[in-house]
Write a protein that holds these residues in place. Structure first.
Motif, short mmCIF file in Angstrom:
data_model
loop_
_atom_site.label_atom_id
_atom_site.label_comp_id
_atom_site.label_asym_id
_atom_site.label_seq_id
_atom_site.Cartn_x
_atom_site.Cartn_y
_atom_site.Cartn_z
N GLY A 1 12.33 -25.86 60.43
CA GLY A 1 12.89 -26.37 59.24
C GLY A 1 14.20 -26.84 59.25
O GLY A 1 14.62 -27.13 60.26
N ALA B 1 16.76 -24.52 59.19
CA ALA B 1 17.26 -23.55 59.83
C ALA B 1 18.95 -23.42 59.04
O ALA B 1 19.83 -23.64 59.77
CB ALA B 1 17.46 -24.04 61.03
N ILE C 1 14.34 -30.68 55.32
CA ILE C 1 15.06 -30.84 53.97
C ILE C 1 14.89 -29.03 53.50
O ILE C 1 14.16 -28.40 54.08
CB ILE C 1 14.44 -31.52 53.11
N GLU D 1 11.23 -29.07 48.74
CA GLU D 1 9.97 -29.39 49.28
C GLU D 1 9.22 -30.41 48.48
O GLU D 1 8.34 -31.06 49.02
CB GLU D 1 9.20 -28.03 49.65
N GLY E 1 16.80 -25.37 51.69
CA GLY E 1 17.82 -24.61 52.03
C GLY E 1 17.29 -23.09 52.15
O GLY E 1 16.32 -22.84 52.32
N ASN F 1 19.18 -27.02 68.01
CA ASN F 1 18.39 -27.80 69.26
C ASN F 1 17.83 -29.20 68.79
O ASN F 1 17.07 -29.23 67.75
CB ASN F 1 17.14 -26.95 69.71
P1 NAD Z 1 13.13 -22.73 59.89
O1 NAD Z 1 12.27 -23.40 60.81
O2 NAD Z 1 14.25 -23.53 59.27
O3 NAD Z 1 13.78 -21.47 60.74
C1 NAD Z 1 13.36 -20.59 61.48
C2 NAD Z 1 14.13 -19.99 62.58
O4 NAD Z 1 14.12 -21.02 63.65
C3 NAD Z 1 15.59 -19.64 62.15
O5 NAD Z 1 16.15 -18.58 62.76
C4 NAD Z 1 16.14 -20.99 62.57
O6 NAD Z 1 17.58 -20.84 63.10
C5 NAD Z 1 15.43 -21.36 63.93
N1 NAD Z 1 15.55 -22.83 64.06
C6 NAD Z 1 14.73 -23.91 63.36
N2 NAD Z 1 14.88 -25.14 64.05
C7 NAD Z 1 15.72 -24.84 65.00
C8 NAD Z 1 16.28 -25.78 66.02
N3 NAD Z 1 16.34 -27.17 65.76
N4 NAD Z 1 17.40 -25.19 66.76
C9 NAD Z 1 17.82 -23.91 66.91
N5 NAD Z 1 17.03 -23.11 66.01
C10 NAD Z 1 16.12 -23.41 65.14
O7 NAD Z 1 12.17 -21.84 58.85
P2 NAD Z 1 12.71 -21.22 57.59
O8 NAD Z 1 13.97 -20.34 57.80
O9 NAD Z 1 11.54 -20.52 57.33
O10 NAD Z 1 13.27 -22.17 56.55
C11 NAD Z 1 14.36 -22.75 56.24
C12 NAD Z 1 14.21 -23.91 55.11
O11 NAD Z 1 13.68 -24.97 55.72
C13 NAD Z 1 13.36 -23.71 53.87
O12 NAD Z 1 14.27 -24.27 52.89
C14 NAD Z 1 12.09 -24.32 54.15
O13 NAD Z 1 11.43 -24.65 53.02
C15 NAD Z 1 12.53 -25.62 55.06
N6 NAD Z 1 11.55 -26.18 55.81
C16 NAD Z 1 11.57 -27.52 55.80
C17 NAD Z 1 10.58 -28.22 56.45
C18 NAD Z 1 10.62 -29.82 56.59
O14 NAD Z 1 11.74 -30.28 56.23
N7 NAD Z 1 9.70 -30.39 57.05
C19 NAD Z 1 9.62 -27.53 57.41
C20 NAD Z 1 9.65 -26.31 57.33
C21 NAD Z 1 10.62 -25.67 56.44
#
Ligand code: NAD
Length: 360
Positions: free
Chosen positions: A285, A287, A74, A93, A76, A297
């Motif tokens: 997160g 992404a 979840i 969050e 953005g 992925n």
């Molecule tokens: P993120 O983990 O979403 O992304 C960090 C990097 O990793 C980005 O470049 C993204 O493209 C890449 N990435 C992440 N998961 C991937 C996947 N499955 N495949 C390929 N690439 C992947 O972290 P962020 O950018 O710091 O956070 C984005 C949003 O996600 C924020 O709103 C944050 O609060 C939220 N978030 C949610 C959770 C959750 O739902 N439990 C956990 C962490 C962050």
């Protein structure tokens, strides 16, 4: 077997990666004759758009009415999304914190496994990476320093901040039992991490863990101080099977353990309560930078679904089948962009889901 699964698709890449995990679960149902019923649950930004809040009472009831919940992610883009103009308790969050609390999820499980095929992404020395590692961190999630009394006040003209770290024996016992139960299904070793040379809460942690271990004569228990554990994780991570630790130590060590795999898009997680119920989600997160492009992925979510089968439904063979299918796909050189390198076959999110299904 019949099970009801709550699906929180969430925001960003969430719906895409959950679709692939569901595809894999459907394949398992076909193979083994199980029947899984799904209920969509809105949480996070998508719930704000519809209901004005990230988590409704209805969503909590739907989760409670399920045998387990599988979640994407979840949130953005925290700089540009209108969701982040809202007060903190109305942001996406807050939904996650709210559902963890409502469901009493006190045990957080994060496996950290280095796949041989991805060892070049591991930042550790080559000799260490070549040995591989496969550990699971069991972190206490609802007690300790993050939940104790805290305040900042003026003491004789000096600003003074106080945080309190407290655990009672019941809180320690229930998470220790979870760790030993999980170790039964793994390599039968628990390393309990504390700071018993300084902290009273750690000395109680150690004493209660010892008491619990008497009920598990087949599981080896060792204790390690947290500073040493931080070093051992980079020096010899292969020594660990199940790591049991309190909230703050687990917060820090689980990120260290994730980082040494070099590929967070591969790491699943689970949060459990006292029953068989659990919330399963990838460690990464939402992404937003790659959302809607069919390039994320889905493996961490697929492996989260495997954890759900293993820990909430006791379907060990089916869970092994998914884990082995992921391993087989990697061995064939099939990769999404985040883990791709020259000479390997680059696939989309949905092609990765199909490839895992084919191996099942
Ligand atoms: P993120 O983990 O979403 O992304 C960090 C990097 O990793 C980005 O470049 C993204 O493209 C890449 N990435 C992440 N998961 C991937 C996947 N499955 N495949 C390929 N690439 C992947 O972290 P962020 O950018 O710091 O956070 C984005 C949003 O996600 C924020 O709103 C944050 O609060 C939220 N978030 C949610 C959770 C959750 O739902 N439990 C956990 C962490 C962050």
């Amino acid at each position: 077997m019949n099970y009801k699964i709550g699906l929180i698709r969430g925001d960003g890449i969430g719906p895409e990666i959950v679709n692939e995990a569901k595809k894999v679960l459907d394949r398992i149902c076909e193979k083994y004759g199980h029947s899984f019923e799904y209920e969509d649950i809105l949480m996070g930004g998508c719930s704000i758009d519809v209901h004005g809040v990230p988590l409704t009472d209805g969503a909590i009831e739907a989760a409670k009415g399920s045998d387990a919940v599988l979640m994407g992610s979840i949130g953005g883009n925290t700089s540009t999304s209108p969701w982040y103009k809202l007060p903190p308790d109305k942001r996406p969050e807050a939904g996650l914190l709210g559902i963890r609390k409502a469901l009493g999820l006190f045990a957080n499980l994060r496996p950290s496994k280095l796949y041989k095929e991805l060892s070049s992404a591991c930042p550790l020395r080559k000799e260490t990476a070549d040995k591989g590692f496969d550990m699971l961190i069991m972190r206490e999630l609802t007690g300790g320093l993050y939940f104790g009394d805290r305040y900042t006040k003026d003491v004789n003209g000096v600003r003074t901040a106080v945080d309190t770290l407290s655990y009672n024996e019941d809180e320690i016992r229930r998470i220790a039992v979870k760790a030993f139960e999980v170790a039964k299904k793994r390599r039968k070793k628990v390393t309990s991490i504390d700071k018993a040379n300084v902290l009273d809460s750690s000395r109680l942690w150690r004493a209660v863990t010892e008491e619990v271990s008497k009920d598990y004569p087949d599981i080896a228990l060792e204790h390690m101080l947290v500073d040493n554990a931080a070093m051992q994780l980079v020096k010899d991570p292969g020594q660990f099977d199940v790591i049991l630790t309190e909230n703050m130590f687990g917060d820090i060590l689980s990120d260290e353990a994730a980082e040494i795999t070099g590929s967070i898009g591969m790491l699943p997680s689970a949060s459990l309560n006292e029953t068989k119920f659990g919330l399963y989600e990838p460690s990464g997160g939402s992404a937003p930078d790659i959302a809607g492009k069919n390039i994320a992925n889905p493996i961490a979510t697929i492996l989260s679904a495997a954890m759900m089968l293993r820990f909430s439904f006791d379907l060990t063979e089916e869970a092994d089948r998914i884990d082995n299918a992921v391993q087989a796909v990697l061995s064939k050189g099939i990769r999404t962009g985040d883990i791709w390198s020259e000479g390997l076959r680059r696939v989309s999110t949905s092609e990765m889901g199909d490839a895992v299904c084919d191996e099942i």
